[in-house]
Design a protein around this motif. Structure first.
Motif, PDB file in Angstrom:
ATOM      1  N   ALA A 149       0.911  -1.200   0.018  1.00 57.38           N
ATOM      2  CA  ALA A 149      -0.065   0.003   0.052  1.00 57.38           C
ATOM      3  C   ALA A 149       0.928   1.262  -0.049  1.00 57.38           C
ATOM      4  O   ALA A 149       0.493   2.251  -0.646  1.00 57.38           O
ATOM      5  CB  ALA A 149      -0.971   0.069   1.101  1.00 57.38           C
ATOM      6  N   HIS A 150       1.979   1.314   0.568  1.00 59.07           N
ATOM      7  CA  HIS A 150       2.770   2.520   0.761  1.00 59.07           C
ATOM      8  C   HIS A 150       3.551   2.605  -0.712  1.00 59.07           C
ATOM      9  O   HIS A 150       4.449   3.686  -0.356  1.00 59.07           O
ATOM     10  CB  HIS A 150       3.940   2.155   1.924  1.00 59.07           C
ATOM     11  CG  HIS A 150       2.992   2.367   3.240  1.00 59.07           C
ATOM     12  ND1 HIS A 150       3.488   2.619   4.614  1.00 59.07           N
ATOM     13  CD2 HIS A 150       1.663   2.580   3.625  1.00 59.07           C
ATOM     14  CE1 HIS A 150       2.912   3.019   5.346  1.00 59.07           C
ATOM     15  NE2 HIS A 150       1.630   2.772   4.915  1.00 59.07           N
ATOM     16  N   ILE A 151       3.736   1.574  -1.376  1.00 59.90           N
ATOM     17  CA  ILE A 151       4.226   2.148  -2.556  1.00 59.90           C
ATOM     18  C   ILE A 151       3.507   3.211  -3.130  1.00 59.90           C
ATOM     19  O   ILE A 151       4.277   4.397  -3.730  1.00 59.90           O
ATOM     20  CB  ILE A 151       4.441   0.971  -3.576  1.00 59.90           C
ATOM     21  CG1 ILE A 151       5.059  -0.439  -2.784  1.00 59.90           C
ATOM     22  CG2 ILE A 151       4.923   1.087  -4.912  1.00 59.90           C
ATOM     23  CD1 ILE A 151       4.818  -1.553  -3.630  1.00 59.90           C
ATOM     24  N   ASP A 152       2.339   3.230  -3.466  1.00 55.60           N
ATOM     25  CA  ASP A 152       1.522   4.447  -3.869  1.00 55.60           C
ATOM     26  C   ASP A 152       0.163   4.339  -3.214  1.00 55.60           C
ATOM     27  O   ASP A 152      -0.974   3.925  -3.740  1.00 55.60           O
ATOM     28  CB  ASP A 152       1.423   4.320  -5.328  1.00 55.60           C
ATOM     29  CG  ASP A 152       0.850   5.540  -5.892  1.00 55.60           C
ATOM     30  OD1 ASP A 152      -0.140   6.215  -5.295  1.00 55.60           O
ATOM     31  OD2 ASP A 152       0.608   5.730  -6.959  1.00 55.60           O
ATOM     32  N   ARG A 153       0.164   5.025  -1.861  1.00 53.02           N
ATOM     33  CA  ARG A 153      -1.305   4.998  -1.188  1.00 53.02           C
ATOM     34  C   ARG A 153      -2.319   5.412  -1.705  1.00 53.02           C
ATOM     35  O   ARG A 153      -3.517   5.072  -1.603  1.00 53.02           O
ATOM     36  CB  ARG A 153      -1.038   5.586   0.209  1.00 53.02           C
ATOM     37  CG  ARG A 153      -2.102   5.385   1.327  1.00 53.02           C
ATOM     38  CD  ARG A 153      -2.274   3.941   1.697  1.00 53.02           C
ATOM     39  NE  ARG A 153      -3.587   3.528   2.032  1.00 53.02           N
ATOM     40  CZ  ARG A 153      -4.079   3.128   3.195  1.00 53.02           C
ATOM     41  NH1 ARG A 153      -2.957   2.820   4.178  1.00 53.02           N
ATOM     42  NH2 ARG A 153      -5.039   2.762   3.545  1.00 53.02           N
ATOM     43  N   THR A 154      -2.340   6.585  -2.811  1.00 56.63           N
ATOM     44  CA  THR A 154      -3.141   7.121  -3.472  1.00 56.63           C
ATOM     45  C   THR A 154      -3.987   6.139  -4.358  1.00 56.63           C
ATOM     46  O   THR A 154      -5.219   5.796  -4.425  1.00 56.63           O
ATOM     47  CB  THR A 154      -2.841   8.668  -4.286  1.00 56.63           C
ATOM     48  OG1 THR A 154      -2.213   9.373  -3.274  1.00 56.63           O
ATOM     49  CG2 THR A 154      -3.934   9.182  -4.869  1.00 56.63           C
ATOM     50  N   TRP A 155      -2.921   5.520  -5.163  1.00 60.88           N
ATOM     51  CA  TRP A 155      -3.473   4.381  -6.040  1.00 60.88           C
ATOM     52  C   TRP A 155      -4.204   3.248  -5.259  1.00 60.88           C
ATOM     53  O   TRP A 155      -5.246   2.809  -5.757  1.00 60.88           O
ATOM     54  CB  TRP A 155      -2.111   3.970  -6.813  1.00 60.88           C
ATOM     55  CG  TRP A 155      -2.574   2.605  -7.953  1.00 60.88           C
ATOM     56  CD1 TRP A 155      -3.043   3.114  -9.162  1.00 60.88           C
ATOM     57  CD2 TRP A 155      -2.447   1.474  -7.501  1.00 60.88           C
ATOM     58  NE1 TRP A 155      -3.314   1.437  -9.572  1.00 60.88           N
ATOM     59  CE2 TRP A 155      -3.171   0.839  -8.576  1.00 60.88           C
ATOM     60  CE3 TRP A 155      -2.337   0.631  -6.254  1.00 60.88           C
ATOM     61  CZ2 TRP A 155      -3.012  -0.717  -8.541  1.00 60.88           C
ATOM     62  CZ3 TRP A 155      -2.384  -0.670  -6.459  1.00 60.88           C
ATOM     63  CH2 TRP A 155      -2.932  -1.426  -7.454  1.00 60.88           C
ATOM     64  N   PHE A 156      -3.477   2.863  -4.331  1.00 61.49           N
ATOM     65  CA  PHE A 156      -4.029   1.876  -3.354  1.00 61.49           C
ATOM     66  C   PHE A 156      -5.533   2.270  -2.865  1.00 61.49           C
ATOM     67  O   PHE A 156      -6.494   1.408  -3.120  1.00 61.49           O
ATOM     68  CB  PHE A 156      -3.264   1.475  -2.250  1.00 61.49           C
ATOM     69  CG  PHE A 156      -3.531   0.224  -1.258  1.00 61.49           C
ATOM     70  CD1 PHE A 156      -3.161  -1.040  -1.654  1.00 61.49           C
ATOM     71  CD2 PHE A 156      -4.478   0.451  -0.216  1.00 61.49           C
ATOM     72  CE1 PHE A 156      -3.615  -1.953  -0.865  1.00 61.49           C
ATOM     73  CE2 PHE A 156      -4.785  -0.541   0.555  1.00 61.49           C
ATOM     74  CZ  PHE A 156      -4.515  -1.806   0.103  1.00 61.49           C
ATOM     75  N   ASP A 157      -5.754   3.288  -2.511  1.00 62.70           N
ATOM     76  CA  ASP A 157      -6.779   3.643  -1.832  1.00 62.70           C
ATOM     77  C   ASP A 157      -8.080   3.910  -2.849  1.00 62.70           C
ATOM     78  O   ASP A 157      -9.132   3.807  -2.833  1.00 62.70           O
ATOM     79  CB  ASP A 157      -6.942   5.020  -1.142  1.00 62.70           C
ATOM     80  CG  ASP A 157      -6.159   4.775   0.327  1.00 62.70           C
ATOM     81  OD1 ASP A 157      -6.019   3.739   0.701  1.00 62.70           O
ATOM     82  OD2 ASP A 157      -5.780   5.675   1.042  1.00 62.70           O
ATOM     83  N   ALA A 158      -7.605   3.994  -4.217  1.00 58.25           N
ATOM     84  CA  ALA A 158      -8.658   4.107  -5.396  1.00 58.25           C
ATOM     85  C   ALA A 158      -9.097   2.807  -5.897  1.00 58.25           C
ATOM     86  O   ALA A 158     -10.087   2.832  -6.727  1.00 58.25           O
ATOM     87  CB  ALA A 158      -7.961   4.990  -6.545  1.00 58.25           C
ATOM     88  N   GLN A 159      -8.654   1.725  -5.391  1.00 57.38           N
ATOM     89  CA  GLN A 159      -9.137   0.344  -5.817  1.00 57.38           C
ATOM     90  C   GLN A 159     -10.296  -0.036  -5.193  1.00 57.38           C
ATOM     91  O   GLN A 159     -10.660   0.517  -4.055  1.00 57.38           O
ATOM     92  CB  GLN A 159      -7.870  -0.598  -5.456  1.00 57.38           C
ATOM     93  CG  GLN A 159      -6.466  -0.073  -6.308  1.00 57.38           C
ATOM     94  CD  GLN A 159      -6.560   0.266  -7.724  1.00 57.38           C
ATOM     95  OE1 GLN A 159      -7.099  -0.599  -8.501  1.00 57.38           O
ATOM     96  NE2 GLN A 159      -6.179   1.523  -7.803  1.00 57.38           N
ATOM     97  N   SER A 160     -10.793  -1.013  -5.470  1.00 59.42           N
ATOM     98  CA  SER A 160     -12.158  -1.438  -5.116  1.00 59.42           C
ATOM     99  C   SER A 160     -12.220  -2.408  -3.916  1.00 59.42           C
ATOM    100  O   SER A 160     -13.325  -2.693  -3.527  1.00 59.42           O
ATOM    101  CB  SER A 160     -13.002  -2.077  -6.275  1.00 59.42           C
ATOM    102  OG  SER A 160     -12.514  -3.304  -6.689  1.00 59.42           O
ATOM    103  N   TRP A 161     -10.979  -2.573  -3.438  1.00 56.54           N
ATOM    104  CA  TRP A 161     -10.844  -3.527  -2.367  1.00 56.54           C
ATOM    105  C   TRP A 161     -11.135  -2.937  -0.840  1.00 56.54           C
ATOM    106  O   TRP A 161     -10.320  -2.733  -0.038  1.00 56.54           O
ATOM    107  CB  TRP A 161      -9.601  -4.293  -2.228  1.00 56.54           C
ATOM    108  CG  TRP A 161      -8.072  -3.284  -2.574  1.00 56.54           C
ATOM    109  CD1 TRP A 161      -7.906  -2.343  -1.993  1.00 56.54           C
ATOM    110  CD2 TRP A 161      -7.229  -3.722  -3.426  1.00 56.54           C
ATOM    111  NE1 TRP A 161      -6.771  -1.683  -2.491  1.00 56.54           N
ATOM    112  CE2 TRP A 161      -6.339  -2.617  -3.339  1.00 56.54           C
ATOM    113  CE3 TRP A 161      -6.904  -4.999  -4.539  1.00 56.54           C
ATOM    114  CZ2 TRP A 161      -5.405  -2.505  -4.256  1.00 56.54           C
ATOM    115  CZ3 TRP A 161      -5.879  -4.667  -5.243  1.00 56.54           C
ATOM    116  CH2 TRP A 161      -5.098  -3.620  -5.096  1.00 56.54           C
TER     117      TRP A 161
END
Length: 210
Positions: free
Chosen positions: A162-174
């Motif tokens: 998640a910390h690689i790109d938290r913005t991208w991670f948070d935008a996913q549907s999971w």
């Protein structure tokens, strides 16, 4: 004896993190020695066969793998029943430590792998995380509403991804997975295992953890 349990640690390493989680949950006490990966003490290198953290030396055994340290700690004491887990949990840990961790590393350190494609590697990791998200539906942990060793073993690596790109991670549907991670990051257990310590040096007073 406490002074026979020496735990070599690097705070940000997810393998060391999960070992600390198990030690703290078990309530066993170890002498913790923080190291710098770029300047490993000779005492550590003579203890760890692989030269990697975490490493635990007890009175009669050296544990050089994080999962072995987790199991050791919970075999000493398991007040919350973390080892009471379906057999499938061990396969889930194996998948985390194998294909998922490889895809995670390829995503995080893509410049080290010029022959690999970032989107492809991230999708490999994401497929694993989507499966976890489905498993978490309607429950707080991977195997119901009670934490198991699988949760402790896997959560530090979800955090790392998640910390690689938290913005991208948070935008996913999971959404289940994201809530699962956020509960972990806000927990007293996580905050306690992330205390900062200065690197160990010969002659330092022992620092105990657990």
């Amino acid at each position: 004896m406490t002074d026979k349990r020496i735990f070599w640690n690097f705070r940000r390493c997810p393998y060391a993190m999960r070992a600390r989680l198990a030690i703290l949950t078990a309530g066993v006490t170890v002498e913790i020695r923080e190291i710098l990966l770029r300047d490993k003490p000779a005492e550590f290198l003579t203890t760890s066969p692989s030269g990697t953290v975490p490493c635990l030396r007890t009175a009669d055994t050296v544990y050089d793998e994080s999962l072995d340290i987790m199991v050791w700690a919970l075999q000493q004491r398991d007040p919350n029943g973390l080892m009471d887990m379906p057999e499938d949990g061990w396969a889930l840990i194996k998948a985390n430590d194998g294909p998922f961790k490889a895809a995670l590393d390829h995503t995080k350190y893509i410049t080290r792998y010029p022959d690999l494609d970032l989107d492809t590697e991230r999708e490999k990791a994401s497929a694993h995380l989507r499966a976890l998200d489905r498993q978490l539906a309607g429950q707080h942990f991977l195997y119901g509403d009670t934490m198991t060793i699988a949760d402790l073993a896997i959560l530090p690596f979800i955090r790392q991804f998640a910390h690689i790109d938290r913005t991208w991670f948070d935008a996913q549907s999971w959404t289940n997975l994201r809530a699962y991670l956020d509960r972990f990051l806000a927990s007293d257990l996580f905050l306690r295992v992330m205390d900062k310590r200065k690197p160990w040096a010969v002659g330092d007073e022992p620092v105990f953890f657990g």
